[in-house]
Design a protein around this motif. Structure first.
Motif, mmCIF file in Angstrom:
data_model
loop_
_atom_site.group_PDB
_atom_site.id
_atom_site.type_symbol
_atom_site.label_atom_id
_atom_site.label_comp_id
_atom_site.label_asym_id
_atom_site.label_seq_id
_atom_site.Cartn_x
_atom_site.Cartn_y
_atom_site.Cartn_z
ATOM 1 N N ASN A 96 11.260 13.047 5.939
ATOM 2 C CA ASN A 96 10.950 12.115 4.694
ATOM 3 C C ASN A 96 11.775 10.764 5.086
ATOM 4 N N GLU A 97 13.057 10.500 5.885
ATOM 5 C CA GLU A 97 13.442 9.476 6.265
ATOM 6 C C GLU A 97 12.549 9.019 8.103
ATOM 7 N N LEU A 100 8.895 7.535 5.932
ATOM 8 C CA LEU A 100 9.356 6.093 5.942
ATOM 9 C C LEU A 100 9.143 5.368 6.996
ATOM 10 N N LYS A 109 10.592 -3.350 3.017
ATOM 11 C CA LYS A 109 10.987 -2.257 1.999
ATOM 12 C C LYS A 109 10.440 -2.822 0.987
ATOM 13 N N TYR A 113 7.236 1.953 -2.388
ATOM 14 C CA TYR A 113 8.166 2.108 -3.314
ATOM 15 C C TYR A 113 8.535 4.175 -3.357
ATOM 16 N N VAL A 114 8.886 4.580 -3.274
ATOM 17 C CA VAL A 114 9.421 5.631 -2.601
ATOM 18 C C VAL A 114 9.675 6.440 -4.290
ATOM 19 N N PHE A 120 4.706 8.307 -1.828
ATOM 20 C CA PHE A 120 5.272 6.913 -1.629
ATOM 21 C C PHE A 120 4.148 6.318 -2.002
#
Length: 178
Positions: A96-97, A100, A109, A113-114, A120
């Motif tokens: 996931n990271e 993103l 950032k 919006y996660v 997201f």
């Protein structure tokens, strides 16, 4: 007296709703060097029990066997092509990271919006001069995630998160597509 509102002067945003297809199952496929779109795989807790719970199913499991999140072990067909994987939350959080991080190439950032581990939103309104129109940004993001991580994402587009999510759901035939 009824007052009419002129919506043509209202501010408009370009919001992307990004969802990773069958996230846990897709990550497990990729870790095994398998195509997540063509592999028969479920992520299951307590697979040794007949009541074991499917936490994620690959698109082929959903399409061919009707197996989805919440299905039970006893519902799985006896098919040698099916891979049963135990859940690995640390791995899913790590991937996931990585996703993103790819998204942050396109927006700050403050515009990311996660919503959940596999979904997201991105406000791309102010990034057109850098990356093109909204559709171009969506396609580039989708391609980057596929090329770098081998994960398929679906993207809905709208003027706010609700419309972006609704568009995604309509494309997935989750809500009526007439």
């Amino acid at each position: 007296m009824v007052r009419e509102i002129d919506y043509s002067v209202a501010p408009r945003r370009d919001i992307l709703c990004i969802d990773v297809k069958s996230f846990f199952a897709s990550v497990e496929c990729v870790k095994r060097h398998l195509n997540p779109l063509t592999t028969y795989l479920v992520v299951m807790s307590h697979a040794e029990r007949q009541g074991g719970l499917v936490l994620a199913a690959s698109p082929m499991m959903k399409a061919e066997f009707g197996i989805k999140t919440g299905s039970r072990r006893y519902e799985l067909p006896d098919d040698s092509r099916i891979i049963i994987a135990p859940p690995r939350m640390n791995l899913y959080l790590h991937v996931n990271e990585m996703i993103l991080k790819i998204a942050r190439r396109y927006v700050s950032k403050d515009d990311l919006y996660v919503f959940s581990i596999d979904e997201f939103f991105m406000d791309v309104t102010q990034y057109h001069a850098l990356f093109g129109d909204t559709m171009s940004i969506a396609k580039r993001l989708q391609q980057d995630i596929w090329q770098e991580l081998r994960l398929a994402v679906t993207i809905g587009i709208g003027e706010n998160p609700f419309l972006g999510k609704s568009h995604w759901m309509w494309k997935q035939n989750i809500i009526g597509a007439a």
